[in-house]
Design a protein around this motif. Structure first.
Motif, short mmCIF file in Angstrom:
data_model
loop_
_atom_site.label_atom_id
_atom_site.label_comp_id
_atom_site.label_asym_id
_atom_site.label_seq_id
_atom_site.Cartn_x
_atom_site.Cartn_y
_atom_site.Cartn_z
N PRO A 54 -6.08 -1.87 -6.02
CA PRO A 54 -5.09 -1.50 -5.02
C PRO A 54 -3.72 -2.06 -5.39
CG PRO A 54 -7.07 -2.40 -3.98
CD PRO A 54 -7.19 -2.67 -5.44
N PRO A 55 -2.65 -1.37 -5.05
CA PRO A 55 -1.32 -1.89 -5.36
C PRO A 55 -1.02 -3.14 -4.56
CG PRO A 55 -1.17 0.03 -3.93
CD PRO A 55 -2.61 -0.08 -4.34
N THR A 56 -0.12 -3.93 -5.07
CA THR A 56 0.33 -5.10 -4.32
C THR A 56 1.21 -4.65 -3.15
OG1 THR A 56 2.33 -5.38 -5.64
CG2 THR A 56 0.33 -6.44 -6.46
N VAL A 57 1.48 -5.57 -2.23
CA VAL A 57 2.34 -5.24 -1.10
C VAL A 57 3.72 -4.83 -1.59
CG1 VAL A 57 3.49 -6.16 0.95
CG2 VAL A 57 1.07 -6.67 0.53
N ASP A 58 4.25 -5.53 -2.59
CA ASP A 58 5.57 -5.18 -3.14
C ASP A 58 5.55 -3.78 -3.74
OD1 ASP A 58 6.84 -7.54 -2.41
OD2 ASP A 58 6.23 -8.57 -4.25
N GLN A 59 4.47 -3.42 -4.43
CA GLN A 59 4.37 -2.08 -5.01
C GLN A 59 4.31 -1.01 -3.92
OE1 GLN A 59 0.89 -2.82 -7.46
NE2 GLN A 59 2.13 -2.91 -9.33
N VAL A 60 3.63 -1.31 -2.81
CA VAL A 60 3.59 -0.37 -1.69
C VAL A 60 4.99 -0.20 -1.10
CG1 VAL A 60 2.70 0.05 0.63
CG2 VAL A 60 1.18 -0.83 -1.15
N VAL A 61 5.71 -1.29 -0.95
CA VAL A 61 7.08 -1.22 -0.43
C VAL A 61 7.93 -0.33 -1.32
CG1 VAL A 61 9.19 -2.54 0.00
CG2 VAL A 61 6.97 -3.45 0.73
N ASP A 62 7.86 -0.52 -2.63
CA ASP A 62 8.64 0.30 -3.56
C ASP A 62 8.24 1.77 -3.48
OD1 ASP A 62 9.98 -1.94 -4.41
OD2 ASP A 62 8.70 -2.26 -6.17
N ARG A 63 6.94 2.02 -3.33
CA ARG A 63 6.47 3.42 -3.29
C ARG A 63 6.96 4.12 -2.04
NH1 ARG A 63 6.02 7.93 -3.62
NH2 ARG A 63 4.23 9.22 -4.21
N LEU A 64 7.12 3.39 -0.94
CA LEU A 64 7.47 4.01 0.33
C LEU A 64 8.98 4.08 0.57
CD1 LEU A 64 4.76 2.43 2.69
CD2 LEU A 64 4.73 4.66 1.55
N ARG A 65 9.79 3.59 -0.36
CA ARG A 65 11.24 3.56 -0.14
C ARG A 65 11.80 4.94 0.19
NH1 ARG A 65 12.90 -1.36 1.26
NH2 ARG A 65 12.61 -2.91 -0.39
#
Length: 267
Positions: A168-179
């Motif tokens: 699973p992606p990290t929380v930071d990666q999820v934040v970047d994906r949802l920008r």
């Protein structure tokens, strides 16, 4: 009518495909058969001479593993890692997937060929026989217009796009994906939604509970596993990650601190 279509390794032309009607069997292995129409030759020294058999049924097919030592794996390419293991000597194991990839371990290589079973029938109105009464409660109610579904889709994206073993992606990666769809997404907001999903999926008790239970480790992995197991997120629904949802951002999602969750309302 054909119910199973076998696509050989490196097949590029429709005339190379093998079509089976219900009741018909296709044998496969290393040594060519006297009847080439009933045998799929896999010319590799790591494949048994008579490796297995594929038999078509009405809406599924069966696989017989005639190897003495090798376990075969049948993958669902659309199932984000879903697969079935066929042990050596297993006869006529039923395969329910509409699209399948048969993986054969062959010496230092892994060989595969595809099987399509298009005759999957579905009821037009599954509940047509019901005569009223209370509707059945959904076990995992999800509002696909909410922020938490964006977070869940981002967690599941890699596996749904063809990387079934991706972490699973990290929380930071999820934040970047949802920008793109959620410009003000933050680590705090994403983590809040992950915690909310864990409560919604009954993996942990809500904060106001008298017994919150032990700390939940591997939370993202558990969410992804459950969501994909029950088709709570499908590949087609990943479009929400690139389309601005018509959902106003709530103040609580921007300002809640780590570990804080509102008592009732969904995000």
């Amino acid at each position: 009518m054909y119910s199973v279509i076998v696509v050989p390794i490196d097949s590029s032309r429709p005339d190379e495909q093998v079509r089976l009607a219900p009741g018909e069997t296709l044998r496969f292995g290393r040594t060519p058969s006297d009847d080439p129409t009933g045998f799929l030759t896999i010319p590799h020294h790591g494949v048994s001479r008579r490796a297995g058999e594929i038999t078509a049924a009405g809406s599924h097919w069966t696989l017989s593993n005639l190897s003495r030592t090798s376990t075969y794996v049948v993958e669902n390419p659309e199932g984000a890692g879903e697969h079935i293991k066929i042990a050596p000597g297993r006869i006529e194991a039923p395969i329910p997937f509409e699209f399948s990839r048969v993986v054969l371990p062959a010496a230092d290589d892994l060989l595969s060929f595809d099987i399509w079973a298009p005759r999957h029938d579905y009821a037009d109105e599954p509940a047509a026989h019901c005569d009223g009464g209370e509707p059945t409660a959904h076990p995992f109610p999800l509002d696909r217009t909410k922020r938490y579904f964006l977070v869940l889709a981002a967690l599941c994206e890699a596996r749904l796009r063809g990387a079934p073993h991706a972490p699973p992606p990290t929380v930071d990666q999820v934040v970047d994906r949802l920008r793109r769809v959620w410009p003000t997404a933050s680590r705090t907001a994403v983590q809040w939604n992950i915690d909310y999903l864990a409560v919604k999926f009954r993996m942990k008790q809500p904060p106001e509970s008298a017994d919150c239970g032990p700390r939940l480790n591997g939370k993202k992995e558990s969410l992804v596993s459950l969501a994909l197991r029950f088709d709570l997120v499908r590949e087609a629904e990943l479009a929400v990650l690139d389309t601005e949802p018509a959902v106003p951002e709530r103040k609580s999602e921007r300002e809640l601190g780590p570990g804080q969750m509102p008592g009732a309302a969904a995000p």
